[in-house]
Motif scaffolding. Structure first.
Motif, PDB file in Angstrom:
ATOM      1  N   LYS A  50      -2.668 -63.229 -30.932  1.00  0.00           N
ATOM      2  CA  LYS A  50      -1.976 -62.982 -30.147  1.00  0.00           C
ATOM      3  C   LYS A  50      -1.901 -64.045 -29.581  1.00  0.00           C
ATOM      4  CE  LYS A  50      -2.672 -58.117 -29.172  1.00  0.00           C
ATOM      5  NZ  LYS A  50      -3.055 -56.878 -27.942  1.00  0.00           N
ATOM      6  N   LYS A  51      -2.992 -64.506 -29.066  1.00  0.00           N
ATOM      7  CA  LYS A  51      -2.907 -66.516 -28.514  1.00  0.00           C
ATOM      8  C   LYS A  51      -2.072 -66.991 -29.193  1.00  0.00           C
ATOM      9  CE  LYS A  51      -5.421 -69.697 -26.485  1.00  0.00           C
ATOM     10  NZ  LYS A  51      -6.861 -70.218 -25.624  1.00  0.00           N
ATOM     11  N   TRP A  52      -2.283 -67.581 -30.437  1.00  0.00           N
ATOM     12  CA  TRP A  52      -1.884 -67.862 -31.121  1.00  0.00           C
ATOM     13  C   TRP A  52      -0.011 -67.775 -32.329  1.00  0.00           C
ATOM     14  CZ3 TRP A  52       0.761 -67.537 -35.959  1.00  0.00           C
ATOM     15  CH2 TRP A  52       0.677 -68.407 -37.214  1.00  0.00           C
ATOM     16  N   LEU A  53       0.213 -66.432 -31.438  1.00  0.00           N
ATOM     17  CA  LEU A  53       1.035 -65.920 -31.526  1.00  0.00           C
ATOM     18  C   LEU A  53       2.277 -66.056 -30.765  1.00  0.00           C
ATOM     19  CD1 LEU A  53       1.187 -62.850 -33.583  1.00  0.00           C
ATOM     20  CD2 LEU A  53       1.581 -64.139 -34.507  1.00  0.00           C
ATOM     21  N   PHE A  54       1.583 -66.308 -29.395  1.00  0.00           N
ATOM     22  CA  PHE A  54       1.524 -66.477 -28.084  1.00  0.00           C
ATOM     23  C   PHE A  54       2.898 -68.383 -28.517  1.00  0.00           C
ATOM     24  CE2 PHE A  54       2.131 -68.477 -23.980  1.00  0.00           C
ATOM     25  CZ  PHE A  54       3.543 -67.187 -23.389  1.00  0.00           C
ATOM     26  N   TYR A  55       1.595 -68.953 -28.851  1.00  0.00           N
ATOM     27  CA  TYR A  55       3.004 -70.085 -28.663  1.00  0.00           C
ATOM     28  C   TYR A  55       3.095 -70.876 -29.984  1.00  0.00           C
ATOM     29  CZ  TYR A  55      -0.935 -71.118 -25.328  1.00  0.00           C
ATOM     30  OH  TYR A  55      -1.410 -71.573 -24.111  1.00  0.00           O
ATOM     31  N   PHE A  56       2.230 -70.158 -31.736  1.00  0.00           N
ATOM     32  CA  PHE A  56       3.502 -70.348 -31.979  1.00  0.00           C
ATOM     33  C   PHE A  56       4.580 -69.289 -32.572  1.00  0.00           C
ATOM     34  CE2 PHE A  56       4.858 -69.003 -36.817  1.00  0.00           C
ATOM     35  CZ  PHE A  56       4.508 -69.718 -37.674  1.00  0.00           C
ATOM     36  N   ILE A  57       5.283 -68.516 -32.304  1.00  0.00           N
ATOM     37  CA  ILE A  57       6.613 -68.151 -32.368  1.00  0.00           C
ATOM     38  C   ILE A  57       7.768 -68.961 -31.077  1.00  0.00           C
ATOM     39  CG2 ILE A  57       8.187 -66.268 -31.571  1.00  0.00           C
ATOM     40  CD1 ILE A  57       5.938 -63.987 -32.277  1.00  0.00           C
ATOM     41  N   PRO A  58       7.654 -69.320 -30.367  1.00  0.00           N
ATOM     42  CA  PRO A  58       8.603 -70.351 -29.158  1.00  0.00           C
ATOM     43  C   PRO A  58       9.127 -71.160 -30.589  1.00  0.00           C
ATOM     44  CG  PRO A  58       6.918 -69.350 -27.763  1.00  0.00           C
ATOM     45  CD  PRO A  58       6.121 -68.775 -29.166  1.00  0.00           C
ATOM     46  N   MET A  59       7.674 -72.576 -30.889  1.00  0.00           N
ATOM     47  CA  MET A  59       7.648 -73.511 -31.283  1.00  0.00           C
ATOM     48  C   MET A  59       9.043 -73.126 -32.608  1.00  0.00           C
ATOM     49  SD  MET A  59       4.016 -75.250 -31.466  1.00  0.00           S
ATOM     50  CE  MET A  59       3.332 -75.165 -29.291  1.00  0.00           C
ATOM     51  N   SER A  60       8.616 -72.061 -33.194  1.00  0.00           N
ATOM     52  CA  SER A  60       9.118 -71.611 -35.020  1.00  0.00           C
ATOM     53  C   SER A  60      10.446 -72.056 -34.569  1.00  0.00           C
ATOM     54  CB  SER A  60       8.650 -70.573 -34.900  1.00  0.00           C
ATOM     55  OG  SER A  60       8.748 -69.313 -34.624  1.00  0.00           O
ATOM     56  N   PHE A  61      10.486 -71.095 -32.717  1.00  0.00           N
ATOM     57  CA  PHE A  61      12.323 -70.999 -32.969  1.00  0.00           C
ATOM     58  C   PHE A  61      12.964 -72.603 -32.546  1.00  0.00           C
ATOM     59  CE2 PHE A  61      11.501 -66.794 -31.015  1.00  0.00           C
ATOM     60  CZ  PHE A  61      11.936 -66.742 -31.729  1.00  0.00           C
ATOM     61  N   PHE A  62      12.107 -73.226 -32.187  1.00  0.00           N
ATOM     62  CA  PHE A  62      12.623 -74.912 -32.571  1.00  0.00           C
ATOM     63  C   PHE A  62      12.834 -76.066 -33.923  1.00  0.00           C
ATOM     64  CE2 PHE A  62      11.243 -79.027 -32.759  1.00  0.00           C
ATOM     65  CZ  PHE A  62      11.968 -79.460 -32.210  1.00  0.00           C
ATOM     66  N   ALA A  63      11.697 -75.437 -34.978  1.00  0.00           N
ATOM     67  CA  ALA A  63      12.228 -75.436 -36.601  1.00  0.00           C
ATOM     68  C   ALA A  63      13.166 -74.774 -36.286  1.00  0.00           C
ATOM     69  CB  ALA A  63      10.602 -75.193 -36.719  1.00  0.00           C
ATOM     70  N   LEU A  64      13.409 -73.038 -36.602  1.00  0.00           N
ATOM     71  CA  LEU A  64      14.737 -72.878 -36.697  1.00  0.00           C
ATOM     72  C   LEU A  64      16.127 -73.549 -36.494  1.00  0.00           C
ATOM     73  CD1 LEU A  64      13.577 -69.064 -37.345  1.00  0.00           C
ATOM     74  CD2 LEU A  64      13.652 -70.809 -39.059  1.00  0.00           C
ATOM     75  N   GLY A  65      15.553 -74.085 -35.228  1.00  0.00           N
ATOM     76  CA  GLY A  65      16.789 -74.192 -34.633  1.00  0.00           C
ATOM     77  C   GLY A  65      16.997 -76.496 -35.138  1.00  0.00           C
ATOM     78  N   LEU A  66      16.251 -76.770 -35.638  1.00  0.00           N
ATOM     79  CA  LEU A  66      16.547 -77.995 -36.618  1.00  0.00           C
ATOM     80  C   LEU A  66      16.704 -77.350 -37.309  1.00  0.00           C
ATOM     81  CD1 LEU A  66      15.641 -81.021 -35.656  1.00  0.00           C
ATOM     82  CD2 LEU A  66      13.478 -80.464 -36.258  1.00  0.00           C
TER      83      LEU A  66
END
Length: 261
Positions: A50-66
């Protein structure tokens, strides 16, 4: 487990594949590496998912936007192939989609590797490992450790300052000018407190005989074990396999140059 690995070897194992992976502009290579990173994260570490997903999901949105911006503004060198679809005045070609997906997968690999290192590495042991294995200056490493230990106290002192201001009737600032002025009122006491703490730490270290010499003994000795080398070798082998699979499938692309078998 990854938590018990030598931090310096772990850092090299994370940084080197990330650099080598940045050469690839295809989909297969980063996809294989991303699957391997997920296996390491979920099966060979004691991470809280859960902690890993808490940080990974917002960063993945940045990757998708890029990736989306890359797809719209792909260089002509990579925007090859037939037009897949049109978006307003943009003609999206198959080459643009492949490059954007490759960028997204590489970004996810970088995020996964960064989180894997950050959540499985003790900062104190990492600094000790840099001193003992890399021979980094003790003055620099102990200074970083001291600063790292001060971060939680700064937050506590900032909360005390805000409460003290409210007790004196200052309240919350309204408007950006008042907020800037309040920030200055917080900044100066925090800076003065930080200077006093730094002086006390320096005096305490000198009184304990700290000279900054690299020829010193350590209470905690960091060693490089066979499992550390094995972790590094397996990571490189997986990366080589990923490149080889992409090469055999005819999709390997190094900086826009297709390499065919």
């Amino acid at each position: 487990m990854i938590h018990s690995l030598n931090p310096t070897i772990k850092a090299i194992t994370v940084i080197l594949p990330a650099i080598l992976l940045s050469f690839s502009f295809d989909i297969i290579t980063p996809a294989i590496m991303f699957i391997y990173i997920l296996i390491l994260t979920f099966f060979f570490s004691k991470l809280n998912i859960k902690k890993w997903l808490f940080y990974f999901i917002p960063m993945s949105f940045f990757a998708l936007g890029l990736a989306w911006m890359t797809m719209l503004y792909t260089d002509d060198k990579y925007a090859t192939g037939p037009i897949f679809f049109s978006f307003f005045s943009f003609d999206i070609r198959m080459g643009s989609i492949i490059v954007s997906m490759s960028l997204a997968l590489r970004s996810l690999c970088f995020i996964g590797l960064s989180l894997l290192f950050a959540f499985t590495t003790d900062p104190t042991k990492f600094m000790l490992s840099l001193m003992q294995q890399v021979r980094l200056s003790p003055k620099l490493t102990y200074g970083i450790l001291a600063g790292y230990r001060f971060v939680p106290t700064f937050k506590h002192e900032l909360d005390l300052l805000k409460k003290a201001h409210r007790v004196r009737g200052l309240g919350r600032a309204k408007g950006w000018r008042n907020r800037v002025e309040h920030t200055r009122q917080y900044f100066i006491p925090l800076l003065a407190g930080a200077i006093r703490k730094a002086e006390r730490v320096a005096i305490a270290m000198e009184s304990k005989g700290f000279t900054g010499s690299k020829d010193r003994t350590y209470y905690t000795v960091m060693k490089i074990k066979a499992t550390d080398y094995l972790f590094f070798i397996i990571m490189l082998i997986i990366l080589i396999i990923a490149y080889y699979v992409s090469y055999r499938l005819g999709t390997l692309n190094i900086f826009g140059h297709r390499i065919m078998p």
